[in-house]
Write an enzyme that holds these catalytic residues in place. Structure first.
Site, PDB file in Angstrom:
ATOM      1  N   SER A 121    -108.450  14.619 -16.754  1.00 39.91           N
ATOM      2  CA  SER A 121    -107.919  14.479 -15.394  1.00 39.91           C
ATOM      3  C   SER A 121    -107.557  13.040 -15.046  1.00 39.91           C
ATOM      4  O   SER A 121    -106.834  12.803 -14.075  1.00 39.91           O
ATOM      5  CB  SER A 121    -108.925  15.028 -14.370  1.00 39.91           C
ATOM      6  N   ASP A 342    -116.339  11.831  -4.845  1.00 41.80           N
ATOM      7  CA  ASP A 342    -115.646  11.641  -6.112  1.00 41.80           C
ATOM      8  C   ASP A 342    -115.423  10.149  -6.349  1.00 41.80           C
ATOM      9  O   ASP A 342    -114.537   9.545  -5.753  1.00 41.80           O
ATOM     10  CB  ASP A 342    -114.303  12.388  -6.105  1.00 41.80           C
ATOM     11  N   HIS A 345    -112.217   9.760 -10.022  1.00 46.89           N
ATOM     12  CA  HIS A 345    -110.759   9.744  -9.951  1.00 46.89           C
ATOM     13  C   HIS A 345    -110.297   8.681  -8.961  1.00 46.89           C
ATOM     14  O   HIS A 345    -111.105   7.979  -8.371  1.00 46.89           O
ATOM     15  CB  HIS A 345    -110.242  11.136  -9.577  1.00 46.89           C
TER      16      HIS A 345
END
Length: 363
Positions: A121, A342, A345
């Protein structure tokens, strides 16, 4: 040794950076590729990856609300992030100028070509950033977006440029067998899908640490030995060595440029940057200076050691330290798809735009 393939170098280099990187037979852009290369730089002393972050009123390079390619997990402004200063930082190398990203120029250079990101990702993060950067330069250009697993792509039809994303979290294969799902450290059958590309950008690391329900394999195989688990850094090293062998056996440097996206850091431990913060939540500014208090993740040394052994030219996008400084650039709780915080990312617009700016400079 990590090289840049020189026969295509002048074709791809923007005029604005020609004075920065003067090619010689011993061209080295990445400093400290391994201990054996400690201290080497570009012939004129430029290291694109050594520098600091600076406020820049011309940033961001696009408005996230006008980019049709951003997944909810990266769209921090849409999902309520209240601050915007994190959008206003540009990377300033100490010894040279980083050329401004020019999407139209890149499309013209890549006309008729196929580019592929291969990884997890974090590759998705950079892949979508690149589309937004290009789209901002040619907002009326016709595009075709296809999202599938493992292969997605965007085609900029007016220029016949297709940018692929091949999802491969480990680069080596996971195979369903009678005993269960086996992570095969010596096998890259999926590599057949990576051939015939003009540019390849690889990435792997984060999934090597996954355990429990988020671990997508049941056993790991190294040669003839199958075990329930092994040291994850050792497994990463063995898997990346298999990938390096694949590059040496399958890449024709006269046709394909190969990059490795360096280790993207996480910010789940405030003590790593000498802070009382629990994690990246609430962080609104990058660290000052050019060093990260906790030092480099151990995977960085593995990447540099293995890249130094590849015979074919592979360029390291050495983004680890400059990304470690950006504790402020994660979605944290402003993600449309991630529950919790998160700190792995990155928001778009945001840090991956700089990764692509560095890719553009390197090309």
């Amino acid at each position: 040794m990590v090289h840049i393939h020189q026969s295509t170098q002048l074709l791809f280099l923007p005029v604005s950076v020609l004075f920065v990187v003067q090619l010689t037979s011993s061209f080295e852009l990445v400093q400290n590729v391994s201990s054996a290369f400690s201290g080497r730089k570009v012939a004129n002393g430029c290291n694109l990856f050594q520098g600091k972050w600076s406020l820049d009123s011309s940033f961001p390079l696009y408005d996230s609300s006008s980019c049709p390619f951003i997944d909810p997990e990266f769209d921090c402004q849409k999902y309520g992030r209240p601050d915007k200063e994190y959008l206003k930082y540009s990377w300033k190398p100490d010894s040279c100028n980083l050329p401004r990203f020019d999407g139209l120029d890149l499309l013209k250079r890549w006309k008729g070509k196929k580019i592929m990101f291969v990884g997890d990702s974090l590759s998705l993060n950079q892949w979508q950033s690149l589309h937004c950067l290009i789209h901002a330069s040619v907002p009326d250009s016709k595009t075709n977006l296809v999202r599938k697993d493992p292969l997605s792509y965007v085609t900029f039809q007016d220029y016949d440029v297709t940018i692929f994303l091949y999802r491969s979290t480990y680069l080596v294969d996971i195979v369903q067998e009678k005993i269960g799902r086996v992570l095969k450290l010596n096998s890259i059958q999926q590599g057949n899908a990576w051939k015939e590309m003009d540019v390849l950008i690889f990435n792997s690391w984060h999934w090597w640490l996954h355990r429990g329900k988020s671990q997508p394999w049941d056993y790991v195989q190294d040669g003839a030995t199958i075990s329930k688990d092994m040291d994850r850094l050792v497994a990463f090293s063995k898997g990346l060595t298999t990938w390096a062998q694949w590059v040496d056996q399958n890449v024709d440097p006269s046709k394909t440029e190969v990059f490795f996206q360096g280790i993207s850091p996480t910010h789940y431990q405030g003590r790593e940057w000498s802070s009382g913060s629990k994690n990246c939540y609430g962080e609104q500014q990058p660290l000052s200076g050019s060093t990260y208090p906790a030092g480099a993740p151990p995977a960085v040394a593995v990447v540099k050691r293995i890249l130094s052994s590849i015979q074919k030219p592979v360029f390291l996008l050495d983004i680890t330290t400059l990304s470690q400084l950006r504790k402020d650039a994660h979605p944290s709780s402003y993600s449309g798809e991630h529950s919790g915080v998160d700190c792995s990312h990155w928001c778009l617009a945001g840090l991956p735009d700089t990764w692509n700016q560095l890719l553009y400079a390197a090309l």
